[in-house]
Enzyme design. Structure first.
Site, short mmCIF file in Angstrom:
data_model
loop_
_atom_site.label_atom_id
_atom_site.label_comp_id
_atom_site.label_asym_id
_atom_site.label_seq_id
_atom_site.Cartn_x
_atom_site.Cartn_y
_atom_site.Cartn_z
N LYS A 181 0.85 -1.20 0.00
CA LYS A 181 0.00 0.00 0.00
C LYS A 181 0.88 1.23 0.00
O LYS A 181 1.92 1.26 0.64
CB LYS A 181 -0.90 0.00 1.23
CG LYS A 181 -1.95 1.11 1.22
CD LYS A 181 -3.10 0.78 2.15
CE LYS A 181 -2.86 1.20 3.58
NZ LYS A 181 -3.95 0.77 4.48
N LYS A 183 0.75 5.73 0.14
CA LYS A 183 -0.06 6.88 0.52
C LYS A 183 -0.21 7.84 -0.64
O LYS A 183 0.71 8.00 -1.45
CB LYS A 183 0.59 7.60 1.70
CG LYS A 183 0.74 6.72 2.94
CD LYS A 183 -0.60 6.37 3.55
CE LYS A 183 -0.46 5.47 4.74
NZ LYS A 183 -1.77 5.20 5.39
N ASP A 212 -3.97 5.01 -0.31
CA ASP A 212 -4.62 5.47 0.93
C ASP A 212 -4.49 6.98 1.05
O ASP A 212 -3.37 7.51 1.15
CB ASP A 212 -3.93 4.77 2.12
CG ASP A 212 -4.62 5.04 3.45
OD1 ASP A 212 -5.59 5.84 3.48
OD2 ASP A 212 -4.21 4.43 4.45
N ASN A 214 -6.07 8.80 3.49
CA ASN A 214 -6.26 9.20 4.89
C ASN A 214 -7.19 10.39 5.07
O ASN A 214 -6.92 11.31 5.85
CB ASN A 214 -4.90 9.45 5.56
CG ASN A 214 -4.15 8.15 5.83
OD1 ASN A 214 -3.36 7.70 4.98
ND2 ASN A 214 -4.42 7.51 6.93
N GLU A 238 -8.34 4.15 -0.39
CA GLU A 238 -8.75 4.09 1.03
C GLU A 238 -8.98 5.49 1.59
O GLU A 238 -8.19 6.40 1.32
CB GLU A 238 -7.63 3.38 1.79
CG GLU A 238 -7.84 3.22 3.28
CD GLU A 238 -6.76 2.32 3.88
OE1 GLU A 238 -6.35 1.34 3.21
OE2 GLU A 238 -6.33 2.60 5.00
N GLU A 264 -10.88 2.50 9.28
CA GLU A 264 -9.90 2.60 10.37
C GLU A 264 -10.24 3.66 11.40
O GLU A 264 -9.73 3.62 12.51
CB GLU A 264 -8.48 2.83 9.82
CG GLU A 264 -8.27 4.20 9.21
CD GLU A 264 -6.82 4.40 8.73
OE1 GLU A 264 -6.47 3.78 7.72
OE2 GLU A 264 -6.07 5.14 9.37
N HIS A 314 -7.73 -3.00 9.45
CA HIS A 314 -6.68 -1.98 9.57
C HIS A 314 -5.87 -2.31 10.82
O HIS A 314 -6.42 -2.64 11.86
CB HIS A 314 -7.30 -0.60 9.71
CG HIS A 314 -6.30 0.45 10.09
ND1 HIS A 314 -6.14 0.90 11.38
CD2 HIS A 314 -5.39 1.11 9.35
CE1 HIS A 314 -5.18 1.81 11.40
NE2 HIS A 314 -4.71 1.95 10.19
N GLU A 336 -3.54 -5.94 6.92
CA GLU A 336 -2.46 -4.96 6.83
C GLU A 336 -1.33 -5.29 7.81
O GLU A 336 -1.57 -5.76 8.92
CB GLU A 336 -3.00 -3.57 7.17
CG GLU A 336 -1.94 -2.47 7.13
CD GLU A 336 -2.52 -1.07 7.31
OE1 GLU A 336 -3.51 -0.92 8.05
OE2 GLU A 336 -1.96 -0.13 6.72
C1 0YR Z 1 0.35 6.63 10.28
N1 0YR Z 1 -3.14 2.66 7.54
C2 0YR Z 1 -3.10 3.90 7.92
C3 0YR Z 1 -0.70 5.58 10.34
C4 0YR Z 1 -2.16 4.16 9.07
C5 0YR Z 1 -1.68 5.55 9.19
O1 0YR Z 1 -0.20 7.88 10.40
O2 0YR Z 1 -1.45 5.72 11.50
O3 0YR Z 1 -1.11 5.97 8.01
O4 0YR Z 1 -2.81 3.83 10.25
O5 0YR Z 1 -3.79 4.71 7.39
O6 0YR Z 1 -3.99 2.28 6.62
MG MG Z 2 -5.35 3.87 6.17
#
Ligand code: 0YR
Ligand code: MG
Length: 381
Positions: A181, A183, A212, A214, A238, A264, A314, A336
């Protein structure tokens, strides 16, 4: 001849909280909304008159003041409910904690739920230890269960392109992962597209590549960026939108071809049910450390599975306890993994060519090494 065996019920005799702050594998990592240097583990040890100790914890961004709110909630709010109770009666204890009138008045989500998660995981650890078997067995899992692990530790948003690509290749070519995965959610979204393109080109077409965001984007930007991900055969996007946005994710899921993953940041079965009922999620990502533990993560997994949706937890616990949930639950085949805290445990997770090896020791895998507590421990009160 008749002989009656009088077994006194086991009781909880004491609870003790801890906090650990464990460094991440590099100097610091970032996603679109968080930058961290340590993973936080506020948790609890539950002692019994039978000698066994249950270990449970939740996962945080290692912020001592809020970690202490979690441990003080465990010690001061749940502790007095638990002392003298039979730790094997998990459903009763869970309801006592979750629906306790003054406690639910102040905390149906958030710190109280994360504290509940730590306690619930410790109770499951204890139950499996009393049964003398790894938790996946206590939960009804099979020796033949297979769980694939995907690695998130190569794709951080603060990595320059070359490091991102090198890490993706290392995870696939050297460590044997078949799924990774990365970001997304850069200030300039065209950079996200370039990074995804570069990683896809580096790992080749056979590797599952998850992305992802976030919670970073808003509509209509989310539809525009996420829409382009289909060109790189991305497994899922994600948390493209803010964590609680059911309507937004529903609209987005209908507008793009790439499947949506989330969960998550959700605290309850009820929240998951809203997303599932709305068609706002394709890959369901419960986290036992944010929900009320293994107990509630199991229920979320049931709800998703019943709706025909794949479940991929998660890893707020870095998969250590949820490995057991995943091996046992029929809806879970992908989990994960991030390696930051594995060496804190007596039985670290073992992953071979991207597959989870079933843990063997009794319990939930959460028993801490004394040396880890010494090295990473912080005063919890
Ligand atoms: C780091 N996983 C996430 C971590 C992770 C975050 O900030 O907490 O990236 O938990 O999104 O899928
Ligand atoms: Mg995540």
């Amino acid at each position: 001849m008749y002989s009656a065996l009088l077994v006194a019920a086991m009781i909880i005799t004491a609870i003790e909280t801890f906090i650990m702050h464990v460094p991440v594998t590099r100097d610091g990592i970032a996603d679109s909304t968080h930058s961290i240097t340590h993973w936080g583990m506020p948790g609890v040890m539950i002692y019994t008159d039978a000698g066994q100790i249950g270990y449970g914890f939740t996962g945080t961004h290692a912020h001592l003041a809020s970690d202490r709110l979690i441990t003080s909630c465990i010690a001061q709010c749940y502790g007095e409910l638990l002392l003298g109770e039979n730790p094997l009666e998990i459903e009763k204890l869970w309801s006592m904690m979750a629906y306790n009138p003054p406690l639910q008045w102040v905390g149906r989500a958030g710190i109280m739920t994360m504290a509940l998660a730590a306690v619930d995981i410790a109770l499951w650890d204890l139950k499996a230890k009393v049964a003398g078997e790894p938790l996946w067995k206590t939960l009804g899992g099979s020796e033949d269960a297979e769980v694939e692990m995907y690695n998130t530790d190569g794709g951080w948003l603060n990595f320059e392109l070359q490091m991102l690509v090198d890490d993706a290749k290392r995870l696939v070519e050297e460590e044997g992962y078949r799924s990774i995965k990365m970001k997304v959610g850069k200030e300039d979204f065209t950079e996200d597209i370039r990074r995804v393109e570069a990683v896809r080109a580096a790992v080749g077409p056979g590797v599952k590549l998850m992305t992802d965001a976030n919670g970073r984007w808003r509509m209509p930007l989310a539809a525009e960026v996420a829409g382009r991900l289909k060109d790189y055969d991305v497994e899922w996007i994600e948390e493209p939108l803010w964590h609680d946005d059911v309507r937004g994710h529903t609209e987005l899921a209908a507008a793009i071809k790439t499947p949506v993953a989330l969960g998550e940041m959700l605290y309850s079965l009820a929240q998951f049910q809203e997303f599932i009922a709305a068609g706002a999620v394709h890959f369901v990502q419960p986290d036992a450390t944010r929900l009320g533990g293994i107990s509630e993560a199991w229920q979320v997994s049931d709800a998703a599975h019943a709706a025909g949706l794949p479940v991929s937890p998660h890893a707020g616990d870095m998969a250590q306890a949820q490995a057991h949930l995943s091996l046992a639950h029929p809806g879970i085949s992908l989990l994960e993994f991030i390696p930051w805290i594995k060496d804190c445990f007596v039985e670290p997770l073992r992953i071979e060519t991207g597959s989870l090896r079933s843990p063997e020791q009794p319990g939930a895998g959460t028993t801490l090494r004394a040396s880890a507590l010494e090295r990473f421990g912080k005063p919890s009160a």
